[in-house]
Design a protein around this motif. Structure first.
Motif, PDB file in Angstrom:
ATOM      1  N   ILE A 165       0.841  -1.193   0.000  1.00 14.79           N
ATOM      2  CA  ILE A 165       0.000   0.000   0.000  1.00 14.79           C
ATOM      3  C   ILE A 165       0.877   1.245   0.000  1.00 14.79           C
ATOM      4  CG2 ILE A 165      -1.803   1.272   1.217  1.00 14.79           C
ATOM      5  CD1 ILE A 165      -3.050  -1.242   0.849  1.00 14.79           C
ATOM      6  N   GLN A 166       0.559   2.177  -0.871  1.00 16.80           N
ATOM      7  CA  GLN A 166       1.187   3.502  -0.864  1.00 16.80           C
ATOM      8  C   GLN A 166       0.106   4.509  -0.515  1.00 16.80           C
ATOM      9  OE1 GLN A 166       4.188   4.876  -1.715  1.00 16.80           O
ATOM     10  NE2 GLN A 166       5.364   3.064  -2.373  1.00 16.80           N
ATOM     11  N   ILE A 167       0.285   5.201   0.563  1.00 17.86           N
ATOM     12  CA  ILE A 167      -0.667   6.261   0.900  1.00 17.86           C
ATOM     13  C   ILE A 167      -0.176   7.538   0.241  1.00 17.86           C
ATOM     14  CG2 ILE A 167      -1.733   7.599   2.743  1.00 17.86           C
ATOM     15  CD1 ILE A 167      -1.479   5.190   4.539  1.00 17.86           C
ATOM     16  N   THR A 168      -0.866   7.939  -0.817  1.00 24.36           N
ATOM     17  CA  THR A 168      -0.386   9.089  -1.588  1.00 24.36           C
ATOM     18  C   THR A 168      -1.002  10.391  -1.096  1.00 24.36           C
ATOM     19  OG1 THR A 168      -2.101   8.607  -3.212  1.00 24.36           O
ATOM     20  CG2 THR A 168       0.087   7.764  -3.669  1.00 24.36           C
ATOM     21  N   ASP A 169      -2.143  10.304  -0.429  1.00 28.83           N
ATOM     22  CA  ASP A 169      -2.812  11.519   0.037  1.00 28.83           C
ATOM     23  C   ASP A 169      -3.394  11.324   1.438  1.00 28.83           C
ATOM     24  OD1 ASP A 169      -4.267  13.800   0.451  1.00 28.83           O
ATOM     25  OD2 ASP A 169      -5.548  13.601  -1.305  1.00 28.83           O
ATOM     26  N   PRO A 170      -2.509  11.346   2.456  1.00 31.68           N
ATOM     27  CA  PRO A 170      -2.970  11.092   3.830  1.00 31.68           C
ATOM     28  C   PRO A 170      -4.022  12.106   4.267  1.00 31.68           C
ATOM     29  CG  PRO A 170      -0.655  11.790   3.792  1.00 31.68           C
ATOM     30  CD  PRO A 170      -1.061  11.561   2.384  1.00 31.68           C
ATOM     31  N   ALA A 171      -3.863  13.355   3.852  1.00 29.26           N
ATOM     32  CA  ALA A 171      -4.843  14.374   4.243  1.00 29.26           C
ATOM     33  C   ALA A 171      -6.212  14.029   3.664  1.00 29.26           C
ATOM     34  CB  ALA A 171      -4.404  15.758   3.769  1.00 29.26           C
ATOM     35  N   GLY A 172      -6.208  13.557   2.422  1.00 31.62           N
ATOM     36  CA  GLY A 172      -7.461  13.137   1.791  1.00 31.62           C
ATOM     37  C   GLY A 172      -8.091  11.979   2.521  1.00 31.62           C
ATOM     38  N   LEU A 173      -7.268  11.037   2.946  1.00 27.96           N
ATOM     39  CA  LEU A 173      -7.758   9.882   3.705  1.00 27.96           C
ATOM     40  C   LEU A 173      -8.388  10.349   5.009  1.00 27.96           C
ATOM     41  CD1 LEU A 173      -5.418   6.759   3.800  1.00 27.96           C
ATOM     42  CD2 LEU A 173      -7.718   6.984   2.877  1.00 27.96           C
ATOM     43  N   ARG A 174      -7.712  11.292   5.664  1.00 31.16           N
ATOM     44  CA  ARG A 174      -8.221  11.813   6.929  1.00 31.16           C
ATOM     45  C   ARG A 174      -9.564  12.501   6.702  1.00 31.16           C
ATOM     46  NH1 ARG A 174      -3.370  13.997   8.092  1.00 31.16           N
ATOM     47  NH2 ARG A 174      -2.424  11.942   8.246  1.00 31.16           N
ATOM     48  N   HIS A 175      -9.675  13.091   5.536  1.00 33.05           N
ATOM     49  CA  HIS A 175     -10.910  13.775   5.161  1.00 33.05           C
ATOM     50  C   HIS A 175     -12.050  12.759   4.989  1.00 33.05           C
ATOM     51  CE1 HIS A 175     -13.258  16.775   2.609  1.00 33.05           C
ATOM     52  NE2 HIS A 175     -13.028  17.383   3.739  1.00 33.05           N
ATOM     53  N   VAL A 176     -11.726  11.644   4.374  1.00 32.06           N
ATOM     54  CA  VAL A 176     -12.706  10.554   4.234  1.00 32.06           C
ATOM     55  C   VAL A 176     -13.139  10.085   5.619  1.00 32.06           C
ATOM     56  CG1 VAL A 176     -12.998   8.135   3.590  1.00 32.06           C
ATOM     57  CG2 VAL A 176     -11.910   9.723   1.994  1.00 32.06           C
ATOM     58  N   LEU A 177     -12.154   9.885   6.482  1.00 31.25           N
ATOM     59  CA  LEU A 177     -12.431   9.421   7.835  1.00 31.25           C
ATOM     60  C   LEU A 177     -13.365  10.372   8.575  1.00 31.25           C
ATOM     61  CD1 LEU A 177     -12.013   7.767  10.359  1.00 31.25           C
ATOM     62  CD2 LEU A 177      -9.796   8.831  10.670  1.00 31.25           C
ATOM     63  N   ASP A 178     -13.162  11.666   8.343  1.00 29.39           N
ATOM     64  CA  ASP A 178     -13.961  12.667   9.042  1.00 29.39           C
ATOM     65  C   ASP A 178     -15.400  12.741   8.531  1.00 29.39           C
ATOM     66  OD1 ASP A 178     -11.934  13.288  10.681  1.00 29.39           O
ATOM     67  OD2 ASP A 178     -11.380  15.168   9.728  1.00 29.39           O
ATOM     68  N   GLY A 179     -15.675  11.943   7.518  1.00 34.38           N
ATOM     69  CA  GLY A 179     -17.076  11.839   7.129  1.00 34.38           C
ATOM     70  C   GLY A 179     -17.461  12.539   5.854  1.00 34.38           C
ATOM     71  N   ALA A 180     -16.469  12.972   5.071  1.00 32.61           N
ATOM     72  CA  ALA A 180     -16.794  13.591   3.791  1.00 32.61           C
ATOM     73  C   ALA A 180     -17.445  12.557   2.883  1.00 32.61           C
ATOM     74  CB  ALA A 180     -15.531  14.130   3.135  1.00 32.61           C
ATOM     75  N   THR A 181     -18.513  12.952   2.222  1.00 33.38           N
ATOM     76  CA  THR A 181     -19.219  12.024   1.340  1.00 33.38           C
ATOM     77  C   THR A 181     -18.616  12.064  -0.065  1.00 33.38           C
ATOM     78  OG1 THR A 181     -21.139  12.839   2.515  1.00 33.38           O
ATOM     79  CG2 THR A 181     -21.536  11.184   0.869  1.00 33.38           C
ATOM     80  N   VAL A 182     -17.651  12.970  -0.240  1.00 35.70           N
ATOM     81  CA  VAL A 182     -16.982  13.185  -1.537  1.00 35.70           C
ATOM     82  C   VAL A 182     -16.752  11.882  -2.281  1.00 35.70           C
ATOM     83  CG1 VAL A 182     -14.952  14.095  -2.699  1.00 35.70           C
ATOM     84  CG2 VAL A 182     -15.788  15.207  -0.618  1.00 35.70           C
TER      85      VAL A 182
END
Lengths: 204, 204
Positions: free
Chosen positions: A187-204
DNA sequence: CGGGACATTGACTTACTTCAAAACTCGTGG
DNA sequence: CCACGAGTTTTGAAGTAAGTCAATGTCCCG
């Protein structure tokens, strides 16, 4: 004071639920999973342990271990007999305190797991899992962005309360969104901030 | 050695996540829920505490409490300053051991919760919840078959990873099958063996 | 007695599971 | 060295348990 080292090969069991609790174990090298099971065959992975993590203290109360501890790769653990620890803890307060803190940290992490299992969607569960794993690896001096999973999709699924197919699909979905790159267990995490955003509940 | 008693009224908060951890609390009379929350408003009930149960030790590690503890009825708790406990534990080994056992029991119970949340259907979760509650009440000398719930459907749902409507529907379904009798927060368990059978995975 | 919180029930939607098939990985032996 | 096969992962299509939205019912407490 006897503290010994023990080797556990990939796939082998360090202790089983129901075994007499005599010692705790600290992972020296390698990787473990902890599994609870019911008589009726239901199973749940309750955690993954890596270098430095302590295993087995869930057995203190009943005197019997409460989970199976299974090595996910060839590993070495440090055996810490509980009787020794208890006696030594009395003489060395910091050690005592260390045990308390470790157990309290385990409780916190179990509460996080309950939050994931009880109120998150598959994408958020997987994002939380990866971010937490990445963080634990970073703290141990490994890369936070490039990781090799030691566990199968099924084991991740069990831990997250999802089926392996859902885990796989979710990885693909996050990859399609450019947040990470998956290739089997690489696994390569290329966008940790984006992942954190998903975690925070973004429906994006 | 100062151990004091404190009153917490229905709906009041004993401590909040983020509060400085200075003491643990043992429920004397009454009933509490423990809640974890994320910054983004997500919430999860991680447990219910009744007479004799200890609360707050999840804060030992970080020095900050990790959950909100909220009274579900007028309650009294015994305040146990951690510093005292640590010192006293050194002199009185059984006390030390008692704390270890209590924390290890909490970890076991959290693992049970993870098993419920991760791999059970709504009927099994509700059955497990009721059986466990009934058992805890029985151990305290109350009736195991006739119980008054201290928490709302929503709080049960949060604990079990279900929506309140699902909890309500599931109660009705179990009642229709003759396993129990519900009337708002009054529960009569008329067929505990049947409930246990549901828990064990019978599709009946 | 009336109002507000809580609980139940129904109709519809959806996220995840299930079932099934194809593709990748890796160790073993021909 | 390549082929085979078991185990794992990915992907698709169809099914289902639980969620959502909404209306009605019930119980307190003032």
């Amino acid at each position: 004071m006897v503290i010994s080292l023990r080797t556990v090969l990939h796939g082998e069991t360090l202790f089983r639920a129901g075994d007499r609790f005599e010692a705790m174990f600290q992972v020296w090298t390698g990787f473990f999973k902890a599994v609870v099971a019911t008589s009726r065959g239901r199973e749940q992975v309750t955690g993954f342990q890596m270098a430095g993590d302590l295993m087995g203290f869930e057995g203190i109360d009943s005197g019997l271990h409460g989970v199976d501890a299974i090595a996910l790769e060839d590993s070495q653990v440090c055996v810490i007999p509980y009787a020794n620890l208890e006696a030594l803890g009395r003489e060395v307060p910091p050690l005592q305190r260390h045990l308390h803190r470790t157990m309290s940290r385990e409780i916190l992490s179990d509460h996080d797991a309950m939050l994931r299992l009880g109120s998150m969607h598959s994408e958020q569960r997987v994002a939380a899992f990866l971010l937490s794993l990445s963080d634990r690896l970073r703290k141990r001096g490994f890369s936070a962005s490039s990781l090799v999973l030691r566990m199968s999709r099924e084991e991740i699924g069990s831990y997250l309360g999802l089926k392996l197919e859902t885990v796989s699909r979710t990885f693909s979905k996050l990859q399609a969104r450019g947040l990470l790159f998956v290739r089997q267990r690489q696994i390569q995490i290329t966008d940790p901030a984006g992942l954190r955003h998903v975690l925070d509940g973004a429906t994006v």
